[in-house]
Write an enzyme that holds these catalytic residues in place. Structure first.
Site, PDB file in Angstrom:
ATOM      1  N   LYS A 111       0.393  -1.409  -0.325  1.00 35.61           N
ATOM      2  CA  LYS A 111       0.204   0.082   0.331  1.00 35.61           C
ATOM      3  C   LYS A 111       1.144   1.182   0.406  1.00 35.61           C
ATOM      4  O   LYS A 111       0.792   2.170  -0.740  1.00 35.61           O
ATOM      5  CB  LYS A 111      -1.107  -0.329   1.408  1.00 35.61           C
ATOM      6  CG  LYS A 111      -2.362  -0.884   0.956  1.00 35.61           C
ATOM      7  CD  LYS A 111      -3.103  -0.832   2.224  1.00 35.61           C
ATOM      8  CE  LYS A 111      -4.345  -2.304   2.213  1.00 35.61           C
ATOM      9  NZ  LYS A 111      -4.253  -2.839   2.672  1.00 35.61           N
ATOM     10  N   LYS A 194     -11.681 -16.107 -11.578  1.00 34.74           N
ATOM     11  CA  LYS A 194     -12.263 -16.365 -10.350  1.00 34.74           C
ATOM     12  C   LYS A 194     -13.471 -14.358 -10.665  1.00 34.74           C
ATOM     13  O   LYS A 194     -12.771 -13.743 -11.121  1.00 34.74           O
ATOM     14  CB  LYS A 194     -11.748 -15.994  -9.327  1.00 34.74           C
ATOM     15  CG  LYS A 194     -10.943 -17.321  -8.562  1.00 34.74           C
ATOM     16  CD  LYS A 194     -11.358 -17.285  -6.727  1.00 34.74           C
ATOM     17  CE  LYS A 194     -10.990 -15.830  -6.286  1.00 34.74           C
ATOM     18  NZ  LYS A 194     -10.773 -15.528  -4.607  1.00 34.74           N
ATOM     19  N   LYS A 197     -14.672  -8.684  -7.538  1.00 38.92           N
ATOM     20  CA  LYS A 197     -15.618  -7.604  -7.253  1.00 38.92           C
ATOM     21  C   LYS A 197     -14.885  -6.540  -8.096  1.00 38.92           C
ATOM     22  O   LYS A 197     -16.233  -5.438  -8.313  1.00 38.92           O
ATOM     23  CB  LYS A 197     -15.534  -7.062  -5.845  1.00 38.92           C
ATOM     24  CG  LYS A 197     -16.195  -7.432  -4.721  1.00 38.92           C
ATOM     25  CD  LYS A 197     -16.069  -6.917  -3.439  1.00 38.92           C
ATOM     26  CE  LYS A 197     -16.852  -7.468  -2.239  1.00 38.92           C
ATOM     27  NZ  LYS A 197     -17.281  -8.483  -1.575  1.00 38.92           N
TER      28      LYS A 197
END
Ligand code: TRP
Length: 330
Positions: A111, A194, A197
């Site tokens: 991050k 997969k 979102k």
């Protein structure tokens, strides 16, 4: 019965993959273990969401998980910021969390690299807050994905360290909760990977029927098999994988045969698949709408959850204060 705690990020909507995977496992698990589910709103503040979005997202996540089957009568479902004792434990654990180890955490490094303009202390101490989330209820088990394993490892380290410093056996060292059977993984509609979102390849519980049909009809396919028994490409395999989960065995067999004999029409397969997905999603979709329009219910659930979480949290924090030597003069 073990105490299991699960933290839910207040971002995004549940998709079919979440629902049939982790969430269904939570729903079953809550009847076998003592479960705490909380929405991690403090954690999301490291990125400075705007206040309206934050509240909206927390509400939406609560609505969708309830609709999917989390049961506030058997589980403790609460919002992280409704548990004041958590902040105190976070503060106390920070006293024996070291800069070096926090800086070396993979999620922090990643991050910090991606958002070099906002490397705040909350980000640095994210693992401490997460440890506090878990230790405040002295949880035995925590269902986590691969990306959270290091945080869980650090929680164990902080728990052990606390016990060592004060010469107690107070905190348990929580382990990852593994669902008995292989977790169901639903592929996306874009022919690879997969359902996710953010990948734009998902079907969400909030999608209405028309949206679901449109998305399935647009799923990636190829030009079709040209010779009998030819190898199936990834995109078609994925559609069959979803079909095997949502459709009847007869339907799967029917379309597999059509594929083998090169007579398959992807349009037909997709139409059938869309209807079968709708059958799975429709009851939850309706429940979402119901709960979403029932502020009183949400209020009840949240306050009841806060109460139960507080009961557990206050016990821990009182013990921890005593162990540390914080004693009241009055
Ligand atoms: N860090 C977790 C995530 O990003 C969310 C979370 C916060 C969590 N606190 C937790 C998960 C405690 C399990 C236990 O998904």
């Amino acid at each position: 019965m073990d105490t299991v705690l699960s933290g839910i990020r207040p971002t995004g909507n549940l998709h079919l993959g979440n629902y049939l995977g982790a969430v269904q496992n939570f729903v079953t698990m809550q009847y076998n273990e003592k479960c705490f589910f909380f929405i991690a709103d403090y954690h999301s503040l490291t990125t400075h969401p705007n206040p309206k979005d934050l509240h909206k997202n927390v509400r939406q996540v609560l609505v969708e998980y309830l609709a999917a089957g989390l049961d506030p009568e058997v589980s403790t479902i609460y919002i992280q910021s409704d548990l004041p004792e958590l902040c105190e434990l976070y503060l106390l654990l920070n006293m024996s969390a070291y800069l070096g180890e926090l800086e070396r955490t993979s999620s922090f490094k990643e991050k910090a690299r991606k958002h070099s303009e906002n490397i705040n202390a909350g980000l640095l101490t994210y693992p401490v807050l997460m440890a506090a989330d878990i230790l405040i209820h002295n949880a035995d088990k925590v269902p986590v994905g691969k990306d959270q394993e290091q945080h869980l490892e650090m929680t164990r380290k902080f728990a052990r360290r606390f016990n060592n410093i004060y010469g107690v056996e107070y905190f348990k060292e929580p382990v990852a909760y593994n669902f008995g059977k292989e977790l169901i993984k639903i592929p996306g509609l874009d022919g690879s990977g997969k359902m996710g979102k953010s990948e734009g390849n998902g079907i969400f519980l909030i999608d209405d029927e028309a949206t679901i049909r449109k998305k399935v009809m647009k799923a990636v396919t190829d030009s079709g098999p040209t010779e009998p028994d030819s190898e199936m490409p990834e995109s078609i395999k994925n559609l069959f994988t979803i079909m095997e989960i949502v459709s009847s065995p007869d339907t799967v067999t029917y379309f597999k045969e059509k594929y083998t004999t090169c007579e398959i029409r992807y349009g037909d397969l997709k139409k059938q698949l869309a209807e079968d997905i709708i059958k799975v999603i429709k009851p939850v979709h309706e429940r979402i709408k119901e709960i979403d329009s029932d502020d009183d219910y949400l209020k009840r659930v949240a306050s009841q959850g806060a109460e139960k979480a507080h009961e557990s949290g206050i016990k821990t924090i009182n013990n921890v204060r005593e162990i540390i030597g914080i004693k009241k003069f009055y």
